[in-house]
Design a protein around this motif. Sequence first.
Motif, PDB file in Angstrom:
ATOM      1  N   GLU A 175       4.102  -2.104  55.700  1.00 16.20           N
ATOM      2  CA  GLU A 175       3.412  -1.064  54.553  1.00 16.20           C
ATOM      3  C   GLU A 175       3.096  -1.804  53.407  1.00 16.20           C
ATOM      4  OE1 GLU A 175       6.422   2.676  55.776  1.00 16.20           O
ATOM      5  OE2 GLU A 175       6.473   1.650  53.855  1.00 16.20           O
ATOM      6  N   PHE A 176       3.471  -3.008  52.978  1.00 11.90           N
ATOM      7  CA  PHE A 176       2.968  -3.723  51.682  1.00 11.90           C
ATOM      8  C   PHE A 176       1.563  -4.227  51.841  1.00 11.90           C
ATOM      9  CE2 PHE A 176       3.638  -5.683  47.799  1.00 11.90           C
ATOM     10  CZ  PHE A 176       3.041  -6.922  47.929  1.00 11.90           C
ATOM     11  N   GLN A 177       0.989  -3.940  50.923  1.00  7.88           N
ATOM     12  CA  GLN A 177      -0.343  -4.288  50.799  1.00  7.88           C
ATOM     13  C   GLN A 177      -0.554  -5.139  49.363  1.00  7.88           C
ATOM     14  OE1 GLN A 177      -3.106  -0.823  50.704  1.00  7.88           O
ATOM     15  NE2 GLN A 177      -2.626  -0.341  52.736  1.00  7.88           N
ATOM     16  N   GLU A 178      -0.823  -6.583  49.803  1.00  9.15           N
ATOM     17  CA  GLU A 178      -0.921  -7.623  48.657  1.00  9.15           C
ATOM     18  C   GLU A 178      -1.737  -7.220  47.788  1.00  9.15           C
ATOM     19  OE1 GLU A 178      -0.739 -11.361  50.316  1.00  9.15           O
ATOM     20  OE2 GLU A 178      -0.462 -12.404  48.275  1.00  9.15           O
ATOM     21  N   ASP A 179      -3.020  -6.884  47.875  1.00  5.53           N
ATOM     22  CA  ASP A 179      -4.235  -6.962  47.274  1.00  5.53           C
ATOM     23  C   ASP A 179      -3.969  -5.505  46.528  1.00  5.53           C
ATOM     24  OD1 ASP A 179      -6.751  -5.722  49.320  1.00  5.53           O
ATOM     25  OD2 ASP A 179      -4.537  -5.427  49.515  1.00  5.53           O
ATOM     26  N   LYS A 180      -3.530  -4.651  46.580  1.00  7.35           N
ATOM     27  CA  LYS A 180      -3.189  -3.142  46.153  1.00  7.35           C
ATOM     28  C   LYS A 180      -2.001  -2.928  45.329  1.00  7.35           C
ATOM     29  CE  LYS A 180      -6.651  -1.364  49.220  1.00  7.35           C
ATOM     30  NZ  LYS A 180      -7.101  -0.133  50.299  1.00  7.35           N
ATOM     31  N   GLN A 181      -1.028  -3.418  45.830  1.00  8.07           N
ATOM     32  CA  GLN A 181       0.478  -3.074  45.448  1.00  8.07           C
ATOM     33  C   GLN A 181       1.192  -4.135  44.733  1.00  8.07           C
ATOM     34  OE1 GLN A 181       2.359  -1.667  48.956  1.00  8.07           O
ATOM     35  NE2 GLN A 181       1.636   0.297  48.699  1.00  8.07           N
ATOM     36  N   CYS A 182       1.944  -3.978  43.747  1.00  6.47           N
ATOM     37  CA  CYS A 182       3.023  -4.722  42.796  1.00  6.47           C
ATOM     38  C   CYS A 182       4.120  -4.942  43.547  1.00  6.47           C
ATOM     39  CB  CYS A 182       2.908  -4.622  41.522  1.00  6.47           C
ATOM     40  SG  CYS A 182       3.933  -5.694  40.489  1.00  6.47           S
ATOM     41  N   GLU A 221       7.057  -2.749  41.785  1.00  6.29           N
ATOM     42  CA  GLU A 221       6.969  -1.392  42.211  1.00  6.29           C
ATOM     43  C   GLU A 221       7.204  -1.067  43.420  1.00  6.29           C
ATOM     44  OE1 GLU A 221       3.431  -0.769  38.607  1.00  6.29           O
ATOM     45  OE2 GLU A 221       2.941  -0.479  40.724  1.00  6.29           O
ATOM     46  N   PHE A 222       6.668  -1.904  44.365  1.00 12.10           N
ATOM     47  CA  PHE A 222       7.149  -1.551  45.959  1.00 12.10           C
ATOM     48  C   PHE A 222       8.501  -1.509  46.213  1.00 12.10           C
ATOM     49  CE2 PHE A 222       5.663  -1.053  50.099  1.00 12.10           C
ATOM     50  CZ  PHE A 222       6.556  -1.727  50.870  1.00 12.10           C
ATOM     51  N   THR A 223       9.326  -2.723  45.582  1.00 15.90           N
ATOM     52  CA  THR A 223      10.599  -2.750  45.687  1.00 15.90           C
ATOM     53  C   THR A 223      11.477  -1.434  45.093  1.00 15.90           C
ATOM     54  OG1 THR A 223      10.970  -4.145  43.842  1.00 15.90           O
ATOM     55  CG2 THR A 223      10.572  -5.066  46.002  1.00 15.90           C
ATOM     56  N   GLU A 247      10.130   1.684  44.741  1.00 18.22           N
ATOM     57  CA  GLU A 247       9.971   2.747  45.492  1.00 18.22           C
ATOM     58  C   GLU A 247      10.722   2.541  46.927  1.00 18.22           C
ATOM     59  OE1 GLU A 247       5.346   3.530  44.088  1.00 18.22           O
ATOM     60  OE2 GLU A 247       5.879   2.975  46.284  1.00 18.22           O
TER      61      GLU A 247
END
Length: 650
Positions: A16-23, A26-28, A30
Amino acid sequence: MNCKELVKEVTRLLDEFQEDKQCIDEFTQEAVKDLKNLSSADQDFIIDTLYGCITHKRFLEVVVNIFYIHYGDILLRVDRNLFIVVCYLAIFCLDDLGMEHFSRIIKSLDASKMHKFLSFFFSANNLTTHIQEEWSHIYDAAIVKSNWITPLIRWCSEIDLLLDQLAKKMGKGSLPKKSSRKSTEPREFDLTKPKVRPLPAPEVIPKQDKPKPVPASTHRSPKEPEILDEIKQSNQKKALEVLNEANSQQFKCANPQKSKKTQNVISQILQSRDGELKFDKLYASGSPATQKTNSLPVRLNTTAILREGALYNRQLEEELKRLEHLSQGASEPSAYLQWQKEMREKDLQEELAELERRRLEGRISHEEAVLARERVLERNHHKAQQTKEETAELMHRYAEKRLQEEKEMRDLVQQVADGHKNSKAAKAKLQQIKQRIVKEVSEQNRELLSQALEDAQAELRRKMELICQIRAFESMPMVRQKLVDDTEPAGHDLLCEMSLAELRERLTLLRESEMCKLEERRQRILEEKQVKEQLLLEQLDNIALRRSLAEQATARSQEEKRLRSELRQAVNKDERVLALQKTLQQKQQEKHKRKTEKNSMKRNELVRPLTVKNSIQKKQQVFEEHHWQELERTLEQQVHGVFHQSSKTK
């Protein structure tokens, strides 16, 4: 949760993680919210593993990419993140987890996939070659070897036991262990000082051959003066003979007969004229067949003569066959052909009448379609007129709305102008910032210019060294003596090498053979032309005969055309055709009437939009005048305010 579910959860989050759109942070955060139902130990394991896989993704993808290249399309791309998680646990967490806990995690996953990946990754050959080389591009080679390669090689023996257990689980039995090879350690080169190069031995000066003696023809006097003397003497002898003849025959000038010289010239002129008139003699064979003339009124080329002659010959053969059949007892089909001709004329008359009826019916249907289309256009025009009236009403409302918005904008402009009176301090601050930027740019330009000067000096030094080397090469002496002998080969050691004299001899022989071939070819072409001319003359006679027969056939065909025109006149008098022509004229009159009505309606409709347009233009002019008056009033108020402030400060 068991080990399998924990690894699947980490793989799902990594997908699910998108490197170019998410930090990452913040992802961890959530992800922690979604994992509230799990225990704290499971949450820590999932978050730490996920964070490590994302931060070391480039380092881990090296191993996975090489693994996929090695096995090709056997593996699925869906399991890519699963192999990244297992690779992270093996590299960074194996010492903390321990072999027991690590083996429990591996056994909970797919045995065949884990067996392939671990046997590839923990192979000493792969670790010390491809993987170590790619990791050395990311980190320093010494750090890679001490921190990762050496610890992983220590775990190889225990990983082999785990691989045997996985093989038993798959049902393959224990696989033979691979003998671990020792990695080769590079050793430094033992470089010794180079020996001093000895001075080169002087080259032996080659001895020159003795020069050849000068040939006798070099100092021989030329032959041209001798030839000129001989010509001069012969001319003097001829002049003396002519003078003696003139003195002896001095009264011959009164003789009315022409001289021999004049008679020879006249005979030569007559022969040349006869030769021009007899230009066809060269191609004539002398036989009476070839002396025939072209009796056709039109001149034909060779291709046309042969084509027409072949056509007439084929027609002659067909006529001979027909006469032969008749002589053998066949009947003449003249009566049948006459009946067939009459029936064909009758069918043709009926077919022409049917075609005329169909054409008129098609014209009638076309006119009906045009009328129907005009009715549809009238309905659409009425609808369009209604929509135009509605849009005019909407435009009027929009203009009123724009007037209100302009008034609000003027109020906002007045408020903004009042707030920008004290802008001198901001301008001074902006000027200081610009001066500081210009100063920094000038310093950078100075550094760049100094660097460019150093580069130019280095390039100039390199060019000077190159010029010195070129001049040293040019100063070396060169042997330029060259002796040529026509009878000796050049000495290139080729198979087909020959001397200049031999080459000239071969060229002369080749030229003579070509001249012989050319003469033979010319003679052969001459003979072919004679045969062809005879054939063409025979074909011309045949063509003249056949053309006379063709004129008679054209006369018969003109008679048939006249009969067909009479048939067409009879078709035009048919009652059904006349009725269809009358209906067609009625449809055309109706179409013309509707067209005139449509033009009159268009003129009436053009008057109405002009009145609406004039009213809208008047409203726009009033709005613009009001707008400019308001702007002038606001400018006067601002000028008066500035004048009062300046007077107060004084």
